[in-house]
Design a protein around this motif. Structure first.
Motif: not given
Length: 265
Positions: A162-183
């Motif tokens: 559940n923890k992973l699925n919840q996180l992936l669902g949120e990451l998928e909604q982020l703009p690509q530029e925001i996703l790219n800013s996370i290390s």
């Protein structure tokens, strides 16, 4: 009444012969041209000249050109006129990272393969290896040793569930530029929030958040850091409101940096 000029049949015959000869020559040239074109075409089809000389792959980010060509099973022994496009596309799409594929043959002997890859939204760190996670939630085998995860954050401390699925669902909604800013994103659950996470950003800031509201809160990250001094790094708390606390540093009179409001999200 004026009499018309009379031309004898003897004078007209040579001219008629010349006209007929020119027409016959034109027909002969046309027939010879068609004949030689047909011969050249047959020789081209049957000779190695029609075999594939070059294959270009476009649209790939994660998968190498060599791998796409290998999947297509097209070789230098394949005639450009005998390419089974449907089968080659099916072969290419056997890789789960490839969403769509298109093959175009270009005369005389080159091929262009255009692919559309599924995005990698994260990498799971496991036993010193990195496992790509696709936009559809599929977890792939580890990337090659020495390869660096790109275009997506690394997840540390997560397992399937559940923890992973919840996180992936949120990451998928982020703009690509925001996703790219996370290390990196570290699992940091607490007694009050099992979905608590700690994120390390590429610009040196640290973010404390919950994956339950991550896409809603993190979309304001560019606006938040624009209000901060880029030379003073610290933790941005996005759990309740948006707060910033600089990393502790030795300061005169034993003073430490205080907590300041970074802006509401």
């Amino acid at each position: 009444m004026e009499k018309g000029k009379v031309v004898s049949i003897e004078d007209r015959i040579p001219k008629l012969k010349q006209i007929r000869k020119r027409k016959a020559n034109r027909r002969l040239i046309a027939l010879l041209s068609i004949f030689f074109v047909l011969i050249a075409s047959v020789m081209y089809f049957l000779s190695p000249l029609s075999h594939i000389r070059s294959i270009t792959v476009v649209g790939n980010r994660y998968i190498s050109q060599e791998e796409v060509v290998r999947l297509s099973r097209l070789t230098n022994d394949t005639s450009i006129w005998k390419i089974n496009k449907k089968q080659s596309i099916e072969n290419i799409k056997s890789n789960p990272e490839i969403k769509t594929a298109e093959i175009r043959a270009k005369i005389p002997n080159s091929v262009v393969i255009k692919i559309n890859e599924r995005n990698r939204i994260a990498y799971m760190a496991k036993e010193g290896r990195f496992l790509p996670i696709l936009e559809n939630g599929e977890i792939l085998g580890p990337i090659k040793k020495g390869d660096i995860p790109v275009y997506a954050p690394v997840l540390v401390g997560f397992g399937e569930g559940n923890k992973l699925n919840q996180l992936l669902g949120e990451l998928e909604q982020l703009p690509q530029e925001i996703l790219n800013s996370i290390s990196e994103i570290h699992e940091a659950s607490t007694k009050t929030d099992i979905y608590h996470i700690t994120m390390y950003m590429n610009d040196g800031f640290e973010v404390s958040a919950t994956s339950r509201t991550l896409s809603e809160k993190l979309v304001h990250y560019p606006s938040i850091i624009s209000q901060l001094d880029p030379d003073i790094k610290g933790v941005i708390d996005l759990e309740v409101g948006s707060y910033f606390k600089a990393f502790d540093k030795p300061a005169p009179n034993n003073q430490k940096e205080g907590q300041t409001r970074a802006g509401d999200s």
